[in-house]
Scaffold this motif. Structure first.
Motif, PDB file in Angstrom:
ATOM      1  N   PRO A   1      26.164  27.161  14.731  1.00 12.61           N
ATOM      2  CA  PRO A   1      26.014  26.037  15.664  1.00 12.61           C
ATOM      3  C   PRO A   1      24.623  25.427  15.535  1.00 12.61           C
ATOM      4  O   PRO A   1      23.781  25.957  14.809  1.00 12.61           O
TER       5      PRO A   1
ATOM      6  N   PHE B   1      30.374  21.616  20.893  1.00 17.57           N
ATOM      7  CA  PHE B   1      31.647  22.327  20.743  1.00 17.57           C
ATOM      8  C   PHE B   1      31.468  23.614  19.939  1.00 17.57           C
ATOM      9  O   PHE B   1      31.986  24.665  20.288  1.00 17.57           O
ATOM     10  N   VAL B   2      30.745  23.521  18.826  1.00 17.37           N
ATOM     11  CA  VAL B   2      30.514  24.726  18.023  1.00 17.37           C
ATOM     12  C   VAL B   2      29.480  25.616  18.712  1.00 17.37           C
ATOM     13  O   VAL B   2      29.469  26.826  18.538  1.00 17.37           O
ATOM     14  N   GLY B   3      28.614  24.979  19.480  1.00 20.34           N
ATOM     15  CA  GLY B   3      27.619  25.749  20.217  1.00 20.34           C
ATOM     16  C   GLY B   3      26.232  25.184  20.053  1.00 20.34           C
ATOM     17  O   GLY B   3      26.006  24.240  19.289  1.00 20.34           O
TER      18      GLY B   3
ATOM     19  N   PRO C   1      36.716  36.107  18.050  1.00 25.12           N
ATOM     20  CA  PRO C   1      36.202  34.736  17.907  1.00 25.12           C
ATOM     21  C   PRO C   1      34.693  34.628  18.062  1.00 25.12           C
ATOM     22  O   PRO C   1      34.100  35.253  18.935  1.00 25.12           O
ATOM     23  N   MET C   2      34.093  33.870  17.187  1.00 28.06           N
ATOM     24  CA  MET C   2      32.667  33.538  17.324  1.00 28.06           C
ATOM     25  C   MET C   2      32.409  32.199  16.671  1.00 28.06           C
ATOM     26  O   MET C   2      33.161  31.756  15.804  1.00 28.06           O
ATOM     27  N   SER C   3      31.360  31.550  17.114  1.00 27.31           N
ATOM     28  CA  SER C   3      30.944  30.299  16.491  1.00 27.31           C
ATOM     29  C   SER C   3      29.932  30.614  15.411  1.00 27.31           C
ATOM     30  O   SER C   3      29.008  31.391  15.639  1.00 27.31           O
ATOM     31  N   ILE C   4      30.106  30.017  14.260  1.00 25.85           N
ATOM     32  CA  ILE C   4      29.184  30.283  13.168  1.00 25.85           C
ATOM     33  C   ILE C   4      28.444  29.008  12.780  1.00 25.85           C
ATOM     34  O   ILE C   4      29.063  27.977  12.531  1.00 25.85           O
TER      35      ILE C   4
ATOM     36  N   PRO D   1      37.469  31.107  16.984  1.00 24.07           N
ATOM     37  CA  PRO D   1      36.499  31.152  15.886  1.00 24.07           C
ATOM     38  C   PRO D   1      36.266  29.752  15.306  1.00 24.07           C
ATOM     39  O   PRO D   1      37.215  29.079  14.914  1.00 24.07           O
ATOM     40  N   THR D   2      35.035  29.351  15.320  1.00 21.56           N
ATOM     41  CA  THR D   2      34.702  27.981  14.943  1.00 21.56           C
ATOM     42  C   THR D   2      33.528  27.990  13.992  1.00 21.56           C
ATOM     43  O   THR D   2      32.561  28.719  14.179  1.00 21.56           O
ATOM     44  N   TYR D   3      33.654  27.178  12.966  1.00 18.57           N
ATOM     45  CA  TYR D   3      32.606  27.113  11.952  1.00 18.57           C
ATOM     46  C   TYR D   3      32.105  25.686  11.846  1.00 18.57           C
ATOM     47  O   TYR D   3      32.896  24.753  11.743  1.00 18.57           O
ATOM     48  N   HIS D   4      30.797  25.546  11.900  1.00 24.25           N
ATOM     49  CA  HIS D   4      30.206  24.227  11.714  1.00 24.25           C
ATOM     50  C   HIS D   4      30.150  23.971  10.218  1.00 24.25           C
ATOM     51  O   HIS D   4      29.179  24.315   9.554  1.00 24.25           O
ATOM     52  N   SER D   5      31.229  23.389   9.703  1.00 23.80           N
ATOM     53  CA  SER D   5      31.284  23.135   8.260  1.00 23.80           C
ATOM     54  C   SER D   5      30.264  22.061   7.893  1.00 23.80           C
ATOM     55  O   SER D   5      29.641  21.459   8.759  1.00 23.80           O
ATOM     56  N   LEU D   6      30.120  21.837   6.608  1.00 24.88           N
ATOM     57  CA  LEU D   6      29.324  20.700   6.168  1.00 24.88           C
ATOM     58  C   LEU D   6      30.152  19.434   6.391  1.00 24.88           C
ATOM     59  O   LEU D   6      31.366  19.494   6.543  1.00 24.88           O
ATOM     60  N   LEU D   7      29.491  18.292   6.386  1.00 28.99           N
ATOM     61  CA  LEU D   7      30.199  17.036   6.634  1.00 28.99           C
ATOM     62  C   LEU D   7      31.274  16.802   5.571  1.00 28.99           C
ATOM     63  O   LEU D   7      32.288  16.174   5.824  1.00 28.99           O
TER      64      LEU D   7
ATOM     65  N   MET E   1      36.197  24.435   2.491  1.00 28.34           N
ATOM     66  CA  MET E   1      35.726  25.627   3.187  1.00 28.34           C
ATOM     67  C   MET E   1      36.890  26.380   3.831  1.00 28.34           C
ATOM     68  O   MET E   1      37.048  27.591   3.650  1.00 28.34           O
TER      69      MET E   1
ATOM     70  N   SER F   1      31.953  25.899  -1.470  1.00 23.33           N
ATOM     71  CA  SER F   1      32.465  25.733  -0.106  1.00 23.33           C
ATOM     72  C   SER F   1      33.671  26.631   0.142  1.00 23.33           C
ATOM     73  O   SER F   1      33.806  27.232   1.213  1.00 23.33           O
TER      74      SER F   1
ATOM     75  N   ASN G   1      32.768  19.292   3.466  1.00 25.78           N
ATOM     76  CA  ASN G   1      33.505  20.414   2.883  1.00 25.78           C
ATOM     77  C   ASN G   1      34.511  21.070   3.832  1.00 25.78           C
ATOM     78  O   ASN G   1      34.904  22.206   3.592  1.00 25.78           O
TER      79      ASN G   1
ATOM     80  N   ARG H   1      23.022  26.293   1.962  1.00 23.52           N
ATOM     81  CA  ARG H   1      23.566  26.916   3.166  1.00 23.52           C
ATOM     82  C   ARG H   1      23.958  28.382   2.926  1.00 23.52           C
ATOM     83  O   ARG H   1      23.968  29.179   3.856  1.00 23.52           O
TER      84      ARG H   1
END
Lengths: 452, 409
Positions: free
Chosen positions: B226, A208-210, B221-224, A220-226, A232, B79, A228, B109
């Protein structure tokens, strides 16, 4: 002719807001008695000639029947293919009807309808269909078993029909994945004006995030930490609020990231009154990691870390009721939802989008065929049974006011739910009874909260 | 203290500000204030706590137009900054010891997704035996996480370095987070003369942050971050390391630009003190360098040809600069306020030795460990250290590593 041209724009906009009544068709309750056909034929032709009925009972195998009729589609295929404009959809009632004087009997509509809702009469060279009996369907009155119901639906299809799927096709979710359905539906409802946090969990695992240079989401999607998600997204929301940019800050987290390792940051964001929408899709364990127990794994459930053996019989502890815990933070909005009742989830998500005075929390029940051990085509059935047994009641607390959104007048025994799901297959009578007692106790507590 | 290379005040500079007295935490808070940070998040921990209070007060007074997020942990403080920085905000936080340990996951990170966040570390020894006092071990333990780590000597340098840190972090050749490491208690709680640079000159020096490399924005929009497979991952790492190396030049340039505007410079990656004709040298880092200056002066008074090299940047490590600065000395004493587990030395000692590998006729290197857990690095300790370095320069027998505090007892 398309619906768009058949209806004036203002009228269309109106239909998207109104609830519409349709015939609810419940195969499992149908005994094949054909009383509905008799009632319809009598009402529409004054005879008991069943060929004049606009509803049909079909049998797919021995002792398996389905009532079939028009579903009054929001975007009727019949209307779209009709060459003479004989088919119209009433903007007020939503009823689709055939203008007899215009019908040339070409039967294109009967070919186009995917539901068998159009009836072609070769004798009259005309098409007939259910007209909902001016709002009082005879067939419903004739049905003794409740296989037919006059149901009100929020016109979800009308609302979401034109909406773009904001998730790329081809996510690598397991067959029958409920979470994928939920994330697609969630983003269709939310629209593009969001920043979405999706950390380590099944949904991120589906791509989903890529993956590498590709993306799975069109927002706009961010792969957060598990752990946070909530903190975040707080930073993003605070800064955009500061510079006056309006959008929805949304977390879409699994139960591990919500109930366990991420709970601290979620609880703190709720306490601080951060204006974010936090959605937990609860598949009752670490499914992406390979079916380990989490704080929301229910009592008795098998997982790879609560195995069934001579000394242990699944998880010995209760499921953590995160939605209730979140409600006790006195945040503006808390709700539970479930893919079997998407209209209910839709209304709740829309409510969450209206909230400006703090955090909204939505807890989604998300059955997992892979991890729960049930057939991949049973996801919605399991979801529905969880509500019909009160295993997962649908409720909300809007600024402290608790409400059960789908009351179940005669809840089924929890055993009917447990038997659908393989992770409970080892449970004996005494264990099932204990789960039932516990469920009754928790439901009583919820009811008490609605009475406050 | 006036040094050979650095003029600490110059009335010719336009950026002369109000002189006042403040502790190190307040100096860090002023650095953030003058840098016009937009989102702050912090959790109180000794010895950083007063910083959180100062910043809260700045926001409450309206002096600092920023959102202060009162988080429940250091994990969340960093965070929150991730989310804010990804939206384009300039952000600040600070921590110490245990707080940094709890922050480890988002800490790692921060540089790997190239967020130009600035974070103070009021350095503290950690974590057991239970101790709240100073030491460099907390910051040292995370030196290989990919951040830029700048260590400072006094309160003025804290304030100035916070401002410079944003300029370095946000530089398009860098785009990495920066730690400003200042000694817990020795600086965090010590009141000292500090000149507050004028806001308009700071604004001239530090324009607003405008991210161009990534953004979380519904309009774009962009994925950050992945899932990043193998070769692409290696490419990202390679570019991260390249950026850290490029940061060396940027740190030096930013220091020079700062000096030209405000009349104070710190030498960039390292600062040399009385090194021109030095035959032996002390290499130090952080607040103990202040004491070392006096110790070197006294030894000079006694006729010893000794100089001092202050390491400002631990990451990126100023390898070439140290080799150059020490090329004419016969012996170097390295003062570590930390330990390198597994080597039995201090970290600065070990890294300096590595830097000297392959250098023709490298100086002898002698290590000193002192100042752990808040213990004092006294003038006597330095005198003893200088004597040992002298012995080594003269070919006399000596220990490779000396624990100065322990030796006395």
């Amino acid at each position: 002719m398309s619906v768009a041209s058949a209806l004036e724009p203002e009228v269309r906009a109106q239909t998207t807001r109104k609830a519409q009544r349709i015939l609810g068709l419940y195969d499992k309750r149908c005994t094949g008695c054909r009383s509905c056909e008799l009632a319809c034929a009598a009402a529409k032709s004054g005879t008991y000639d069943l060929s004049q009925s606009r509803i049909r009972v079909v049998s797919s195998s021995v002792n398996s029947f389905s009532p079939v009729t028009c579903l009054q589609c929001a975007r009727p295929r019949c209307l779209e293919v009709c060459p003479t404009g004989a088919i119209v959809k009433n903007a007020d009632t939503g009823i689709v009807s055939v203008r007899e004087e215009k019908c040339v009997g070409c039967a294109m509509c009967a070919l186009a309808c995917p539901y068998g809702g159009m009836h072609y009469s070769s004798r009259d060279a005309k098409v007939t269909k259910c007209d909902f009996c001016d709002g009082d369907p005879e067939c419903v009155k004739a049905c003794a078993t409740g296989a037919l119901e006059d149901v009100n639906v929020v016109p979800l299809v009308d609302t979401l029909y034109d909406r773009e799927d904001l998730v790329s096709p081809g996510l690598s979710a397991c067959l029958g994945c409920n979470a994928e359905l939920l994330v697609r539906f969630t983003l269709k409802t939310l629209g593009r004006n969001v920043v979405f946090a999706s950390g380590p969990s099944c949904i991120a695992g589906t791509g989903f995030v890529g993956y590498g240079p590709t993306t799975g989401a069109k927002v706009p999607t961010y792969h957060s930490l598990l752990d946070n998600y909530a903190s975040m997204i707080t930073g993003t929301k605070r800064y955009y609020d500061q510079i006056g940019k309006e959008f929805h800050a949304v977390c879409f987290a699994g139960d591990g990231g919500t109930a366990d390792v991420g709970f601290q940051s979620l609880s703190a964001a709720a306490e601080r009154g951060e204006n974010i929408i936090y959605i937990c899709y609860d598949n009752e364990g670490y499914m992406n990691t390979g079916i380990q127990r989490s704080g929301t794994t229910p009592r008795g459930a098998w997982t790879t870390t609560t195995p069934v053996g001579a000394q242990r019989r699944g998880k010995p502890q209760h499921k953590k009721d995160v939605a209730l815990i979140m409600a006790m933070h006195d945040i503006p909005y808390v709700a539970t939802a479930n893919a079997a009742y998407l209209d209910d989830y839709y209304a709740k998500l829309k409510r969450a989008m209206e909230i400006k005075d703090g955090l909204s929390y939505i807890h989604l029940f998300s059955p997992c065929p892979t991890g729960w051990r049930f057939p991949t085509d049973k996801t919605i059935e399991v979801s529905r049974m969880a509500v019909e047994t009160n295993f997962f009641p649908l409720w909300e607390a809007d600024h402290g006011k608790f409400k059960i959104n789908r009351e179940v007048p005669f809840p089924k025994p929890v055993e009917q739910y447990l038997r659908l799901v393989g992770k409970y297959s080892h449970l004996n009578r005494a264990e099932i009874d204990e789960i039932q007692r516990d469920l009754d106790r928790r439901y009583k507590r919820l009811v008490a909260l609605t009475e406050m | 203290m006036v040094t050979e290379q650095v003029k600490h005040t110059s009335n010719a500079a336009r950026g002369v500000g109000k002189v006042t007295v403040m502790d190190g935490n307040k100096a860090a808070a002023y650095g953030a204030l003058l840098s016009r940070v937009q989102v702050l998040a912090a959790y109180p921990i000794t010895p950083q706590t007063p910083l959180v209070e100062y910043l809260s007060q700045f926001v409450a007074d309206g002096a600092l137009k920023a959102d202060f997020v009162e988080v429940e942990s250091e994990h969340s403080s960093l965070s929150v900054l991730h989310g804010a920085s990804l939206a384009g905000a300039r952000t600040f936080t600070a921590t110490s010891g245990q707080g940094l340990a709890l922050m480890y996951e988002p800490y790692n990170r921060t540089p790997t997704i190239r967020l130009p966040i600035v974070m103070g570390i009021a350095t503290r020894d950690g974590i057991s035996p239970q101790c709240v006092w100073g030491g460099h071990q907390d910051a040292i333990n995370v030196r290989d996480a990919g951040w830029i780590q700048l260590f400072v000597e006094d309160n003025q340098e804290i304030l100035d370095t916070v401002i410079m840190a944003y300029k370095i972090a946000e530089h398009p050749d860098v785009l990495l987070p920066v730690n400003v490491c200042y000694d817990g208690f020795y600086l965090s709680h010590m009141a000292d003369r500090v000149e507050i640079p004028p806001q308009e000159i700071v604004d001239e020096f530090l324009p607003p942050y405008r991210p161009t490399h990534q953004i979380l924005d519904p309009d774009n929009p962009m994925s950050i971050d992945p899932l990043t497979p193998n070769e692409l991952f290696m490419e990202y790492r390679y570019k991260h390391l390249q950026a850290l190396q490029r940061a060396k030049q940027v740190i030096a340039d930013v220091d020079q630009e700062f000096a030209s505007l405000f009349g104070r410079g710190y030498g960039g990656l390292i600062e040399k003190y009385r090194m021109d004709d030095a035959e032996i040298a002390i290499v130090g880092i952080g607040s103990p360098v202040g004491t070392a200056r006096v110790a070197v002066d006294r030894a000079r008074d006694e006729g010893k040809k000794i100089g001092l090299v202050k390491v400002r940047a631990l990451r990126p490590f100023p390898r070439e600069e140290l080799v150059e600065a020490l090329r004419n000395v016969r012996s170097v004493g390295v003062m570590d306020k930390n330990v390198c587990f597994g080597w039995g030395t201090g970290v600065l000692f070990m890294e300096l030795r590595s830097a000297m590998l392959g250098v023709p006729k490298p100086p002898a290197t002698v290590g000193f460990i002192d100042g752990l857990g808040g213990s004092d690095i006294t003038m006597e300790h330095y005198a003893r250290a200088i004597a040992i370095v002298d012995d080594s320069a003269n070919g006399l027998a000596h220990q490779e590593i000396t624990w100065l505090g322990l030796e006395e007892e």
